[in-house]
Design an enzyme around this catalytic site. Sequence first.
Site, PDB file in Angstrom:
ATOM      1  N   LYS A   1       0.847  -1.199   0.000  1.00  0.00           N
ATOM      2  CA  LYS A   1       0.000   0.000   0.000  1.00  0.00           C
ATOM      3  C   LYS A   1       0.881   1.247   0.000  1.00  0.00           C
ATOM      4  CE  LYS A   1      -3.947   2.033   2.480  1.00  0.00           C
ATOM      5  NZ  LYS A   1      -4.870   1.875   3.634  1.00  0.00           N
TER       6      LYS A   1
ATOM      7  N   SER B   1      -9.658   1.977   2.940  1.00  0.00           N
ATOM      8  CA  SER B   1      -8.797   2.692   2.018  1.00  0.00           C
ATOM      9  C   SER B   1      -7.797   1.789   1.282  1.00  0.00           C
ATOM     10  CB  SER B   1      -8.022   3.768   2.788  1.00  0.00           C
ATOM     11  OG  SER B   1      -7.204   3.188   3.791  1.00  0.00           O
TER      12      SER B   1
ATOM     13  N   SER C   1     -10.046  -0.352   7.173  1.00  0.00           N
ATOM     14  CA  SER C   1      -9.488  -0.178   5.827  1.00  0.00           C
ATOM     15  C   SER C   1      -8.770  -1.382   5.239  1.00  0.00           C
ATOM     16  CB  SER C   1      -8.536   1.028   5.804  1.00  0.00           C
ATOM     17  OG  SER C   1      -9.266   2.218   5.924  1.00  0.00           O
TER      18      SER C   1
END
EC number: 6.3.5.7
Length: 487
Positions: A77, A152, A176
């Site tokens: 990420k 996210s 997330s």
Amino acid sequence: MNYFENDLKSLHEGLVNKDFSAEELAKETFETIKKREEEIDAFITLDEERAMEKARAVDAKGIDEGNVLDGIPVGIKDNIVTKGLKTTAASKMLENFNPIYNATVMDKLDERGMITVGKLNMDEFAMGSSTETSAFKKTKNAWDQTKVPGGSSGGSAAAVASGEIIAALGSDTGGSIRQPAAFNGIVGLKPTYGRVSRYGFIAFASSMDQIGPLTRSVYDNALMLNAISGHDFRDFTSSSKEVPDFTKEIDEGVKGMRIAVPKEYFAEGVDANVKQAVKDAIKKFEELGATVDEVSLPHTKYGVPVYYIIASSEASSNLQRFDGIRYGFRAEDVKNLEDVYVRSRSEGFGDEVKRRIMLGTFSLSAGTYDAFFKKAAQVRTLICRDYENVFENHDLILGPTAPTTAYGIGEKIDDPVTMYMNDILTIPVNLAGLPGMSLPAGFSDGLPIGMQLVAPRFREDTLYKAGFAFEQATDFHKAVPEIGGQN
């Protein structure tokens, strides 16, 4: 190389037996990514040249038979700092930020011989639930490209679910990792707060942020958590608690386990098909020998407002470092110092980030601190006590991960309150610092349904035992999306 038909153990065996080399595995991974990116848009940056170089180095030294992760490609990420590889947090503010050091989790993966293939898309500064607030692109759901992948960590989840990579790291501040895992039909785990170092992680809400793994199977997830866990002297919130081998007793089953099902997790707003899938999962656990009781977590309903006050307050503090002076985006043609601050932040941050900074700054201001931030912190304590009361007599809490399956791209982005309420089932787990895991539990109209398991602090081993038992007794994890012609 088909990541839908392999797991970490089978890939490791192939490398050890020289069925293929680390270089060949990396090369095929990039070929697959490039084919599927046209539909998925999961990656912000690819690191092909360095990845191939590392793969050749792994081959040259030979695969370590005792290290399952040696030579395996992984996605990261884009809010986890990677030395020499652009790290943007999906924001214009950090569009060209090239870090000079690694996050601790990156050093740990490097030590295990994993090969970073690139950085994955996300909501800007991890603020969002759909990966639609990214400054660069909108990632699509692996099962239906008209739907959001969740957020996210939407890029991480979609990349794994679409077979671009076998494993990825994400981060979880209010759901997330777990919510995008649910939306994409894979396994995502948020570790106990302090289990994994946050050094080198671009902070959103420091009292809740945790890095965790996303994989296609529970066992693979446990292998990844083994690799990234442990104390770090550079992170003062890092726990010194010993890290067990999470795979060691993973097949012990759930016989004798007591599982709590909060009635609040089936309240109004939870889709009927989601409720039914989780009720079917409850029956499966009972068949496997667990005892299931209905319980109450009475302060769950306050989780969302408490979270958005505390998380936004912490964000307003953490993001003040992005001032157009030291690094990151800087506005041009500024007239004075105040102009640098105001215009750099106005032009560098997206709308959702600005919204949360303003909410947090307001909550911390002298006239409103007692009414908002202090009160939220007090209610957070009540939420923690709710969990403590349940865990006095139970090993796990079970419920849906999200109230619905994935919704359409653009469907909720203009309604922040509705978007925030989508995290109502995951947020309290972060407020209490507990470990939580989402795993596939069914389908509704062709879209995956996620089931969430929550355990006491530092009992990820219990999550993995229960998750593995459920996975072995069902076929949901074997289903694959049509992308790539695999279904």
